[in-house]
Design an enzyme around this catalytic site. Structure first.
Site, mmCIF file in Angstrom:
data_model
loop_
_atom_site.group_PDB
_atom_site.id
_atom_site.type_symbol
_atom_site.label_atom_id
_atom_site.label_comp_id
_atom_site.label_asym_id
_atom_site.label_seq_id
_atom_site.Cartn_x
_atom_site.Cartn_y
_atom_site.Cartn_z
ATOM 1 N N LEU A 209 0.551 -0.964 -0.175
ATOM 2 C CA LEU A 209 0.117 0.536 -0.073
ATOM 3 C C LEU A 209 0.750 1.353 -0.391
ATOM 4 O O LEU A 209 2.164 1.152 0.826
ATOM 5 C CB LEU A 209 -1.067 0.628 1.291
ATOM 6 C CG LEU A 209 -2.315 -1.168 1.371
ATOM 7 C CD1 LEU A 209 -2.747 -0.848 3.018
ATOM 8 C CD2 LEU A 209 -3.121 -0.787 0.563
ATOM 9 N N HIS A 210 0.599 2.168 -0.717
ATOM 10 C CA HIS A 210 1.146 3.180 -1.063
ATOM 11 C C HIS A 210 1.037 4.252 -1.604
ATOM 12 O O HIS A 210 0.716 5.649 -1.368
ATOM 13 C CB HIS A 210 2.836 3.318 -1.639
ATOM 14 C CG HIS A 210 2.581 3.360 -3.418
ATOM 15 N ND1 HIS A 210 2.046 2.263 -3.422
ATOM 16 C CD2 HIS A 210 2.536 4.739 -3.740
ATOM 17 C CE1 HIS A 210 1.879 2.492 -5.002
ATOM 18 N NE2 HIS A 210 2.136 3.219 -5.377
ATOM 19 N N ARG A 211 -0.220 4.598 -2.283
ATOM 20 C CA ARG A 211 -1.203 5.303 -2.683
ATOM 21 C C ARG A 211 -2.330 6.719 -1.503
ATOM 22 O O ARG A 211 -2.360 5.969 -0.491
ATOM 23 C CB ARG A 211 -2.338 4.988 -3.819
ATOM 24 C CG ARG A 211 -1.663 4.032 -4.776
ATOM 25 C CD ARG A 211 -2.511 3.826 -6.335
ATOM 26 N NE ARG A 211 -1.727 3.178 -7.731
ATOM 27 C CZ ARG A 211 -1.080 3.668 -7.679
ATOM 28 N NH1 ARG A 211 -1.380 5.547 -7.889
ATOM 29 N NH2 ARG A 211 -0.819 3.405 -9.202
ATOM 30 N N ASP A 286 -2.090 -1.601 -4.102
ATOM 31 C CA ASP A 286 -2.977 -0.262 -4.436
ATOM 32 C C ASP A 286 -1.920 0.262 -5.829
ATOM 33 O O ASP A 286 -2.076 0.394 -6.273
ATOM 34 C CB ASP A 286 -3.358 0.895 -3.631
ATOM 35 C CG ASP A 286 -2.167 1.173 -2.855
ATOM 36 O OD1 ASP A 286 -0.707 0.607 -3.165
ATOM 37 O OD2 ASP A 286 -2.437 2.065 -2.396
#
Length: 366
Positions: A209-211, A286
């Site tokens: 996850l990074h967005r 994501d």
């Protein structure tokens, strides 16, 4: 009289860029008529997301490092434009190749366009149609400015034609991420990062996850944490935590995930990370690129986004768009899908870099 090789600037800025640049650098290096020059803008400056991946993909140290670092989107874009313009005026290439959709991609395309340096966009034509995503704006800008558009899939061709890009500027070359995988497949297969963490192949899922849309909104991140904890009860999870996400989670969020049994680890270099992915029962992400890699490997991919610029990974591949409350249900459904129903798109075959070199040679000769 023998003409000198065409000098080609390759822009690398962030982890997905490195993986796309590597096969192209190797293919251009093997071609006597081209001289590739690697330019690292410094947009990603974490060692595990930069230096280690260069080593994994057998890329040399960059010929130039612009050292841009962090900042707002405008700051990064402006700094890269200024730095690359200066470099290109001192070391003018015959071609510039930009990849993907990060700020450096659009910035270098803009600087080169004003210097009238012929520019190629690798991975052109992808569209999410969501302008809340900074990457979508970068894609739109870059595709308008690029002289040549190398696309990964038929939907990308159709998007460009619908935007009145002349057909002669478009060449479908396929997905170069598959080339990266094949480039180091023996090392990936020999690595046993899951085993080092105490997991058996096929017995776990991977999370990334990074967005900003997921990790910058506290309520959304909290919802995702609960969804991951629910999945953990069914499928053990390994979570290589992006530095941005680790900061947003805070100690309390990390403790909650660990208390549920989710294994949090640091960012992994390419070989270690793909060792995790290739052995996973499923991936929850994501990311854009991971949708492609899982499609190539036939691994279910639960994409925590409202849209994707890679719809072919849904129509032909293994990805599905999922919201947090439905994550567990969608995961169970994806795992039940027969493996023979998981297809690879055309030209996602490990030979994209060769097609790129052939097209570049044809266009250089004109």
């Amino acid at each position: 009289m023998t003409s000198s090789p065409a000098r080609v600037h390759l822009i690398a800025a962030a982890r997905p860029n490195f993986m796309k640049v590597a096969p192209l650098w190797h293919a251009l290096t093997a071609a006597p008529d081209f001289q590739p020059v690697v330019i690292h803008t410094g947009q990603h400056y974490d060692a595990a997301m930069s230096d280690d991946i260069f080593a994994d993909l057998r890329l040399p140290a960059p010929d130039y490092h612009l050292g841009i670092g962090s900042g707002t989107h405008a700051e990064q874009t402006g700094k890269v434009m200024i730095a690359y313009e200066k470099l290109a005026m001192e070391d003018r290439p015959d071609w510039l190749i930009v990849v993907g959709d990060v700020n450096s991609t659009a910035a270098c395309a803009m600087a080169a366009g004003k210097l009238r340096i012929p520019t190629i966009h690798l991975e052109a034509g992808l569209r999410s149609r969501d302008r809340d995503m900074p990457e979508e704006l970068n894609r739109l800008v870059t595709d308008v400015l690029a002289d040549v558009l190398w696309t990964p899939s038929p939907d990308a061709d159709a998007n460009l034609l619908a935007e009145n890009i002349p057909a002669e500027r478009i060449t479908r070359v396929g997905n170069i991420m598959m080339d990266s995988y094949e480039l180091v497949r023996p090392a990936i297969e020999a690595a046993d990062y899951p085993g080092e963490l105490g997991f058996a192949k096929g017995g776990y899922g991977v999370v990334t996850l990074h967005r900003p849309s997921n990790v910058d909104v506290p309520e959304k991140l909290a919802e995702l944490v609960e969804a991951l904890i629910a999945v953990q009860a069914v499928l053990p999870l390994i979570f290589p935590v992006h530095p941005r996400t680790r900061q947003r989670l805070g100690e309390a969020g990390q403790a909650k995930l660990e208390a549920a049994g989710i294994r949090l680890v640091g960012p992994a270099a390419y070989i270690a990370f793909m060792s995790l992915v290739s052995g996973a029962a499923a991936v929850i992400t994501d990311s854009g690129g991971i949708q492609e890699e899982t499609t190539y490997l036939g691994i279910p991919c639960l994409t925590l986004r409202d849209n994707t610029e890679r719809p072919i990974t849904i129509s032909e591949g293994t990805a599905r768009l999922v919201k947090a409350p439905a994550l567990l249900t969608e995961l169970k459904d994806a795992l039940a899908q027969p493996k023979q129903d998981r297809k690879r798109p055309e030209f996602w075959d490990g030979h994209t870099a060769g097609r790129c070199v052939e097209d570049l040679r044809r266009r250089t000769a004109v």
